[in-house]
Design a protein around this motif. Sequence first.
Motif, short mmCIF file in Angstrom:
data_model
loop_
_atom_site.label_atom_id
_atom_site.label_comp_id
_atom_site.label_asym_id
_atom_site.label_seq_id
_atom_site.Cartn_x
_atom_site.Cartn_y
_atom_site.Cartn_z
N GLY A 278 13.97 12.71 -7.45
CA GLY A 278 14.17 13.66 -6.50
C GLY A 278 12.96 14.03 -5.69
O GLY A 278 12.75 15.19 -5.22
N ARG A 279 12.69 12.77 -4.88
CA ARG A 279 11.52 12.79 -3.90
C ARG A 279 12.23 12.57 -2.53
O ARG A 279 13.20 11.64 -2.61
N ASP A 280 11.51 12.81 -1.42
CA ASP A 280 11.98 12.35 -0.01
C ASP A 280 11.47 10.78 0.10
O ASP A 280 10.59 10.32 -0.34
N PRO A 281 12.40 9.84 0.63
CA PRO A 281 12.22 8.67 0.86
C PRO A 281 10.75 8.51 1.73
O PRO A 281 10.22 7.17 1.34
N GLU A 282 10.30 9.01 2.52
CA GLU A 282 9.14 8.97 3.14
C GLU A 282 7.91 9.03 2.22
O GLU A 282 6.68 8.66 2.51
N GLU A 283 8.08 9.85 1.07
CA GLU A 283 6.97 9.96 0.12
C GLU A 283 6.88 8.88 -1.03
O GLU A 283 5.92 8.41 -1.16
N TYR A 284 7.99 8.30 -1.33
CA TYR A 284 8.08 6.92 -2.25
C TYR A 284 8.48 5.75 -1.47
O TYR A 284 9.39 5.30 -1.53
N THR A 285 7.39 5.54 -0.54
CA THR A 285 7.69 4.43 0.22
C THR A 285 6.34 3.61 0.12
O THR A 285 5.20 4.01 -0.34
N ALA A 286 6.28 2.31 0.97
CA ALA A 286 5.10 1.68 0.98
C ALA A 286 5.00 0.75 2.11
O ALA A 286 6.18 0.25 2.26
N SER A 287 4.06 0.27 2.58
CA SER A 287 3.79 -0.75 3.46
C SER A 287 3.78 -2.13 2.81
O SER A 287 3.17 -2.19 1.72
N LEU A 288 4.52 -3.12 3.26
CA LEU A 288 4.51 -4.50 2.46
C LEU A 288 4.36 -5.63 3.55
O LEU A 288 4.92 -5.71 4.45
N ARG A 289 3.43 -6.54 3.03
CA ARG A 289 3.08 -7.72 3.67
C ARG A 289 3.00 -8.91 2.76
O ARG A 289 2.13 -8.78 2.00
N CYS A 290 3.52 -10.11 3.23
CA CYS A 290 3.77 -10.91 2.46
C CYS A 290 3.40 -12.47 3.03
O CYS A 290 3.56 -12.58 4.14
N LEU A 291 2.85 -13.45 2.23
CA LEU A 291 2.80 -14.84 2.52
C LEU A 291 3.70 -15.92 1.70
O LEU A 291 3.67 -15.86 0.72
N LEU A 292 4.16 -16.67 2.40
CA LEU A 292 4.93 -17.74 1.75
C LEU A 292 4.17 -19.13 2.02
O LEU A 292 4.01 -19.67 3.03
N THR B 156 0.91 -1.21 -0.06
CA THR B 156 -0.10 0.14 0.07
C THR B 156 0.74 1.31 -0.01
O THR B 156 1.54 1.41 0.86
N GLY B 157 0.84 2.12 -1.13
CA GLY B 157 1.33 3.29 -1.14
C GLY B 157 1.03 4.37 -0.15
O GLY B 157 0.15 4.28 0.65
N ALA B 158 2.08 5.19 0.22
CA ALA B 158 1.84 6.41 1.05
C ALA B 158 0.60 7.10 0.78
O ALA B 158 0.37 7.40 -0.32
N ARG B 159 -0.17 7.40 1.81
CA ARG B 159 -1.45 8.19 1.65
C ARG B 159 -1.05 9.76 1.29
O ARG B 159 -0.12 10.28 1.63
N ALA B 160 -1.97 10.35 0.55
CA ALA B 160 -1.79 11.71 -0.04
C ALA B 160 -0.63 12.01 -0.54
O ALA B 160 0.15 13.07 -0.25
N THR B 161 0.13 11.09 -1.45
CA THR B 161 1.46 11.33 -2.11
C THR B 161 1.02 10.98 -3.58
O THR B 161 0.37 10.18 -3.78
N GLU B 162 1.92 11.74 -4.35
CA GLU B 162 1.92 11.51 -5.93
C GLU B 162 2.66 10.35 -6.06
O GLU B 162 3.55 9.92 -5.72
N GLY B 163 1.84 9.41 -7.02
CA GLY B 163 2.52 8.15 -7.48
C GLY B 163 2.66 7.06 -6.29
O GLY B 163 3.37 6.13 -6.34
N ALA B 164 1.59 7.25 -5.59
CA ALA B 164 1.67 5.98 -4.47
C ALA B 164 1.46 4.84 -5.13
O ALA B 164 1.93 3.55 -4.47
N HIS B 165 0.48 4.68 -6.07
CA HIS B 165 0.53 3.29 -6.70
C HIS B 165 1.60 2.67 -7.39
O HIS B 165 1.86 1.78 -7.44
#
Length: 536
Positions: free
Chosen positions: A356-370, A291-300
Amino acid sequence: MSQQGDRPATTDDWWGRLYDESARDTGPAGTPDDTIDDRFDSAADTLGGGDDLPSARTYGHAVDAIAVADDEDDVGDDEDEGVGPATRPPAWWESPGGRPVTRTPAPAPESAPAPAPEPSVPTPAPVAPAPLTPRPRAPWEPPPAAFDPTDPATDPAADPTPPPTPPPTPPPAPPPAAPRDPRAADPRPPAPAPPPPPPAPAPAARISHVGDSPPTYEAEPTALPAADAEELDQLVADTVLDGARYGTYTLRAASLRGDSARYRGEPRRDALLTARFGAGPGALVLVAVATGARATEGAHLSAADACRWIGGAVGRSHSRLAEDIRAGRRGDLKSGLHRLTDRTYGKLRARAAELGRDPEEYTASLRCLLLSADPDCRTRVFFGVGGGGLFRLRDGAWQDLEPLVPEPSAIRGAPVVGYGSVPTGAGAATEQTPDGDRLTMDLEITKAPGPLVEEPVPPPPEPFRFRASVARPGDTLLLTSVGLAEPLRGVPALGDELAARWADGEPPGLATYLADVALRAKGYADDRTAVGVWEA
């Protein structure tokens, strides 16, 4: 040639006898049935000796056909007059030479053949001595019944004399019984069929939302995200649906845009990846939810990058990971997956620097199953970083399996040596000079003081989460993004409804699963992604 007044030379003075004054009048018949037979019988009675003269029925086929054509109501009852076709001698005109021919009467047959059934259209009768043609049906007589082999009354060989009154109409036949097995030896009639079972109750209507009132937004999409002609590969679909079955489990995965994003025409920030690496029992199935960061451009875009990079890292190490899962090496799995996750987030920070963006803007939460494809392995491994939910439905009740992470304020410990810490205790005087310079304990080398930090230190990154559990038959494991984890924890009615729908333990179809995940609750309008694993 005879003279006037002389008698003819022949002894058959029939002319005189015909016109004798003592003969009876041969005028019109007193009945309406004036046929050739009646006229011939009248002439025969006038001449006398009617028994010596032939009947008109013996003239041949043509005479009989004319009689039938002239009057269809001709009864022709010669038997009542005592004259039959077998006993009457032929007349002189029946002889080819025109003179009387004496015939010997033929004996009567022992049994006369039965007449043919009466046709609907009158046909000529057969030539004598064939049986007499049945008389035509009178208007007041009922029509003949159709031939039935089981009914003697309709047999053509039976007595052609119709009964005085028509038979009564039989009652309608009952419906035919079920065919009986000819191999059955029991002569008793079959037992009556059991009554039909009562109709099953109609299934309850499936609700589309929980709570006292429906959500504010509409349930269906209303606007599409904006598109760029040069970057069409960055578009994401409104809904993604997938599923599979391996070993003892059935997998269902769905990701759909939230009500708020559908209304505003924003792209779906949740990303979903389902991948299988390898084949046979050694195959490994990865399901990643980001899930991309909320209220940021290019979150998807950041969410899609996170799923793609963690999938590549797991795929390159899938053989070792699958072996560790089957062997139950939890320590090795935790450390190895932690390194793979750190590499993924390192790529995200590098990508943010490129843009040219802050790392906090171009990030996402990640959850996985194996998940292992080996039917003998029931170990399910979860790992990731960021918010979301991990739940298990067992015996009709939900269990929250989210690994516990300590709060940042609860972390206690001494600062790292060399970054402004002031040691206390007995060894404090030996670690610094009288001027306050710190020394190493062994080399006694002066070390420069730590940097001065004017701004507050940024908060630590999200901790790594890991959990490995053994599934039981009948369990349902549910991995969700934040958009579904929050209403599951905040609206108990949502969890109760999903538990009721999945109570039988059978995995739903893809369409049904999508409808279950889309069950809405007022106040929660974010994207939803859910991965369900049903254990056989």
